[in-house]
Design a protein around this motif. Structure first.
Motif, PDB file in Angstrom:
ATOM      1  N   ASP A 169       0.844  -1.194   0.000  1.00 30.83           N
ATOM      2  CA  ASP A 169       0.000   0.000   0.000  1.00 30.83           C
ATOM      3  C   ASP A 169       0.880   1.245   0.000  1.00 30.83           C
ATOM      4  OD1 ASP A 169      -1.990   1.851   0.186  1.00 30.83           O
ATOM      5  OD2 ASP A 169      -2.967   0.967   1.928  1.00 30.83           O
ATOM      6  N   TRP A 170       1.584   1.423  -1.109  1.00 34.73           N
ATOM      7  CA  TRP A 170       2.500   2.559  -1.237  1.00 34.73           C
ATOM      8  C   TRP A 170       1.783   3.895  -1.088  1.00 34.73           C
ATOM      9  CZ3 TRP A 170       7.791   3.157  -2.381  1.00 34.73           C
ATOM     10  CH2 TRP A 170       8.166   4.422  -2.812  1.00 34.73           C
ATOM     11  N   LYS A 171       0.609   4.009  -1.684  1.00 36.44           N
ATOM     12  CA  LYS A 171      -0.089   5.295  -1.719  1.00 36.44           C
ATOM     13  C   LYS A 171      -0.456   5.795  -0.329  1.00 36.44           C
ATOM     14  CE  LYS A 171      -3.936   7.679  -3.992  1.00 36.44           C
ATOM     15  NZ  LYS A 171      -5.059   7.545  -4.946  1.00 36.44           N
ATOM     16  N   GLU A 172      -0.904   4.890   0.539  1.00 35.74           N
ATOM     17  CA  GLU A 172      -1.367   5.307   1.868  1.00 35.74           C
ATOM     18  C   GLU A 172      -0.258   5.281   2.925  1.00 35.74           C
ATOM     19  OE1 GLU A 172      -4.306   6.567   2.634  1.00 35.74           O
ATOM     20  OE2 GLU A 172      -4.824   6.444   0.507  1.00 35.74           O
ATOM     21  N   LEU A 173       0.627   4.288   2.863  1.00 31.24           N
ATOM     22  CA  LEU A 173       1.600   4.100   3.933  1.00 31.24           C
ATOM     23  C   LEU A 173       3.050   4.288   3.505  1.00 31.24           C
ATOM     24  CD1 LEU A 173       0.023   1.006   5.729  1.00 31.24           C
ATOM     25  CD2 LEU A 173      -0.008   3.385   6.492  1.00 31.24           C
ATOM     26  N   GLY A 174       3.284   4.477   2.218  1.00 26.70           N
ATOM     27  CA  GLY A 174       4.632   4.797   1.768  1.00 26.70           C
ATOM     28  C   GLY A 174       5.620   3.655   1.896  1.00 26.70           C
ATOM     29  N   VAL A 175       6.843   4.003   2.292  1.00 23.81           N
ATOM     30  CA  VAL A 175       7.971   3.068   2.228  1.00 23.81           C
ATOM     31  C   VAL A 175       7.814   1.845   3.116  1.00 23.81           C
ATOM     32  CG1 VAL A 175       9.581   4.861   1.550  1.00 23.81           C
ATOM     33  CG2 VAL A 175       9.275   4.366   3.981  1.00 23.81           C
ATOM     34  N   ALA A 176       6.999   1.934   4.156  1.00 24.25           N
ATOM     35  CA  ALA A 176       6.841   0.801   5.065  1.00 24.25           C
ATOM     36  C   ALA A 176       5.881  -0.249   4.531  1.00 24.25           C
ATOM     37  CB  ALA A 176       6.345   1.277   6.436  1.00 24.25           C
ATOM     38  N   ALA A 177       5.168   0.058   3.471  1.00 19.21           N
ATOM     39  CA  ALA A 177       4.115  -0.840   3.010  1.00 19.21           C
ATOM     40  C   ALA A 177       4.413  -1.467   1.656  1.00 19.21           C
ATOM     41  CB  ALA A 177       2.783  -0.099   2.951  1.00 19.21           C
ATOM     42  N   VAL A 178       5.710  -1.568   1.331  1.00 15.35           N
ATOM     43  CA  VAL A 178       6.136  -2.266   0.125  1.00 15.35           C
ATOM     44  C   VAL A 178       7.297  -3.175   0.492  1.00 15.35           C
ATOM     45  CG1 VAL A 178       5.385  -0.449  -1.458  1.00 15.35           C
ATOM     46  CG2 VAL A 178       7.721  -0.405  -0.548  1.00 15.35           C
ATOM     47  N   VAL A 179       7.536  -4.190  -0.337  1.00 11.07           N
ATOM     48  CA  VAL A 179       8.629  -5.130  -0.082  1.00 11.07           C
ATOM     49  C   VAL A 179       9.887  -4.631  -0.783  1.00 11.07           C
ATOM     50  CG1 VAL A 179       9.451  -7.486  -0.351  1.00 11.07           C
ATOM     51  CG2 VAL A 179       7.028  -7.062   0.111  1.00 11.07           C
ATOM     52  N   TRP A 180      10.908  -4.324   0.002  1.00 10.63           N
ATOM     53  CA  TRP A 180      12.182  -3.865  -0.528  1.00 10.63           C
ATOM     54  C   TRP A 180      13.116  -5.051  -0.759  1.00 10.63           C
ATOM     55  CZ3 TRP A 180      12.874   1.200  -1.863  1.00 10.63           C
ATOM     56  CH2 TRP A 180      11.903   2.107  -1.392  1.00 10.63           C
ATOM     57  N   ASP A 181      14.098  -4.850  -1.640  1.00 10.82           N
ATOM     58  CA  ASP A 181      15.049  -5.918  -1.957  1.00 10.82           C
ATOM     59  C   ASP A 181      15.749  -6.456  -0.712  1.00 10.82           C
ATOM     60  OD1 ASP A 181      14.585  -5.850  -4.719  1.00 10.82           O
ATOM     61  OD2 ASP A 181      16.093  -4.293  -5.040  1.00 10.82           O
ATOM     62  N   ALA A 182      16.036  -5.579   0.246  1.00  8.17           N
ATOM     63  CA  ALA A 182      16.743  -6.018   1.445  1.00  8.17           C
ATOM     64  C   ALA A 182      15.959  -7.073   2.211  1.00  8.17           C
ATOM     65  CB  ALA A 182      17.035  -4.822   2.349  1.00  8.17           C
ATOM     66  N   ALA A 183      14.620  -6.961   2.202  1.00  5.95           N
ATOM     67  CA  ALA A 183      13.793  -7.965   2.890  1.00  5.95           C
ATOM     68  C   ALA A 183      13.868  -9.305   2.177  1.00  5.95           C
ATOM     69  CB  ALA A 183      12.347  -7.480   2.966  1.00  5.95           C
ATOM     70  N   VAL A 184      13.824  -9.279   0.861  1.00  2.00           N
ATOM     71  CA  VAL A 184      13.882 -10.531   0.095  1.00  2.00           C
ATOM     72  C   VAL A 184      15.237 -11.202   0.268  1.00  2.00           C
ATOM     73  CG1 VAL A 184      13.705 -11.541  -2.213  1.00  2.00           C
ATOM     74  CG2 VAL A 184      12.222  -9.624  -1.576  1.00  2.00           C
ATOM     75  N   VAL A 185      16.308 -10.423   0.218  1.00  2.00           N
ATOM     76  CA  VAL A 185      17.646 -10.980   0.397  1.00  2.00           C
ATOM     77  C   VAL A 185      17.797 -11.587   1.790  1.00  2.00           C
ATOM     78  CG1 VAL A 185      20.108 -10.409   0.529  1.00  2.00           C
ATOM     79  CG2 VAL A 185      18.710  -9.480  -1.319  1.00  2.00           C
ATOM     80  N   LEU A 186      17.265 -10.923   2.801  1.00  2.90           N
ATOM     81  CA  LEU A 186      17.343 -11.463   4.156  1.00  2.90           C
ATOM     82  C   LEU A 186      16.550 -12.756   4.276  1.00  2.90           C
ATOM     83  CD1 LEU A 186      18.335 -11.279   7.020  1.00  2.90           C
ATOM     84  CD2 LEU A 186      16.510  -9.651   7.531  1.00  2.90           C
ATOM     85  N   CYS A 187      15.390 -12.817   3.650  1.00  2.00           N
ATOM     86  CA  CYS A 187      14.601 -14.052   3.658  1.00  2.00           C
ATOM     87  C   CYS A 187      15.372 -15.192   2.989  1.00  2.00           C
ATOM     88  CB  CYS A 187      13.270 -13.843   2.946  1.00  2.00           C
ATOM     89  SG  CYS A 187      12.092 -12.817   3.851  1.00  2.00           S
ATOM     90  N   MET A 188      16.027 -14.906   1.890  1.00  2.00           N
ATOM     91  CA  MET A 188      16.813 -15.913   1.189  1.00  2.00           C
ATOM     92  C   MET A 188      17.966 -16.402   2.065  1.00  2.00           C
ATOM     93  SD  MET A 188      16.859 -14.098  -2.581  1.00  2.00           S
ATOM     94  CE  MET A 188      18.024 -15.262  -3.284  1.00  2.00           C
ATOM     95  N   TYR A 189      18.592 -15.476   2.774  1.00  2.00           N
ATOM     96  CA  TYR A 189      19.695 -15.819   3.673  1.00  2.00           C
ATOM     97  C   TYR A 189      19.211 -16.712   4.812  1.00  2.00           C
ATOM     98  CZ  TYR A 189      23.670 -15.041   6.841  1.00  2.00           C
ATOM     99  OH  TYR A 189      24.746 -15.197   7.693  1.00  2.00           O
ATOM    100  N   LEU A 190      18.064 -16.377   5.371  1.00  2.00           N
ATOM    101  CA  LEU A 190      17.502 -17.185   6.454  1.00  2.00           C
ATOM    102  C   LEU A 190      17.116 -18.574   5.953  1.00  2.00           C
ATOM    103  CD1 LEU A 190      15.210 -14.528   8.177  1.00  2.00           C
ATOM    104  CD2 LEU A 190      17.460 -15.323   8.954  1.00  2.00           C
ATOM    105  N   GLU A 191      16.483 -18.638   4.789  1.00  2.00           N
ATOM    106  CA  GLU A 191      16.060 -19.921   4.242  1.00  2.00           C
ATOM    107  C   GLU A 191      17.264 -20.803   3.943  1.00  2.00           C
ATOM    108  OE1 GLU A 191      12.702 -21.283   1.072  1.00  2.00           O
ATOM    109  OE2 GLU A 191      14.285 -19.997   0.274  1.00  2.00           O
ATOM    110  N   ALA A 192      18.380 -20.194   3.563  1.00  2.00           N
ATOM    111  CA  ALA A 192      19.593 -20.946   3.249  1.00  2.00           C
ATOM    112  C   ALA A 192      20.338 -21.405   4.496  1.00  2.00           C
ATOM    113  CB  ALA A 192      20.516 -20.096   2.374  1.00  2.00           C
ATOM    114  N   GLY A 193      19.820 -21.042   5.676  1.00  2.00           N
ATOM    115  CA  GLY A 193      20.438 -21.487   6.925  1.00  2.00           C
ATOM    116  C   GLY A 193      21.499 -20.562   7.468  1.00  2.00           C
ATOM    117  N   GLY A 194      21.423 -19.293   7.097  1.00  2.00           N
ATOM    118  CA  GLY A 194      22.395 -18.333   7.581  1.00  2.00           C
ATOM    119  C   GLY A 194      22.448 -18.250   9.099  1.00  2.00           C
TER     120      GLY A 194
END
Length: 215
Positions: A36-61
């Motif tokens: 919900d970019w329009k109403e909540l801005g930067v906190a309401a979209v998925v940034w690359d850093a979140a996806v990379v962190l999820c990948m790191y966690l899934e890989a057993g980091g």
């Protein structure tokens, strides 16, 4: 953490942020995240850093099975959701005004049999910390960007961590001030780069307290 609705013309090229939802697969689960970019801005979209962190966690980091985890500045909640799917007991946090949006994403994506593992709570960095104790793991994706929040963020990290806590911060280092925050952390923690995704220019840093510190 900050809910600042950016002028759409500033980042007009980032069309994906204007989509109402985005879908990922982690830990054999399909996760559909509302945005919900329009109403909540930067906190309401998925940034690359979140996806990379999820990948790191899934890989057993880091081993999350049965561990207490808190996500700071959770935004859409993707990282906290993935942590729960990987076996953690998760507290997902952001500012008060993001709570309903965050709760909705968590509710829609955490399986019924895992709901007991996840709680969503408001947390404004540097305030109300007495309501939170130490966690085994602290997660943050793209939360290092507003210089005026750095002191409160550092205070929050110190309060939530013991000598046994692992902190993982995933970020794109855009400005000198971002490096300055890492230097601030090094006064209280050992900080090491543990991953770099060259494709999206995202770093992951691991931090741990070297000894007890009074803030």
């Amino acid at each position: 953490m900050a809910l600042v609705p950016y002028d759409e013309h500033v980042l007009s090229g980032l069309k994906r942020f204007h989509n109402s939802s985005t879908t990922y697969t982690f830990s054999n689960h399909t996760i559909r995240i509302k945005q919900d970019w329009k109403e909540l801005g930067v906190a309401a979209v998925v940034w690359d850093a979140a996806v990379v962190l999820c990948m790191y966690l899934e890989a057993g980091g880091v081993n999350l099975q049965g561990r207490s985890v808190i996500e700071l500045g959770a935004g859409t909640g993707l990282v906290g959701i993935v942590a729960a799917l990987l076996g953690a007991e998760v507290t997902v946090t952001d500012r008060d005004m993001a709570m309903e949006f965050l709760k909705s994403n968590v509710h829609d994506n955490v399986p019924k049999d895992l709901e007991h593992r996840v709680s969503v709570k408001p947390l404004n960095w540097g305030t109300g910390l007495q309501h939170f104790s130490h966690f085994d793991v602290i997660l943050g994706a793209d939360i290092i960007y507003l210089e005026e929040t750095f002191q409160e963020l550092l205070e929050t990290l110190i309060h939530l961590s013991s000598e046994h806590t692992t902190i993982l911060l995933s970020c794109r280092l855009r400005y000198q001030r971002d490096h300055n925050f890492l230097d601030m952390m090094r006064k209280y923690f050992t900080v090491d780069q543990v991953h770099y995704d060259q494709k999206v220019d995202v770093y992951i840093y691991k931090a741990r307290k070297a000894q007890r510190q009074e803030f």
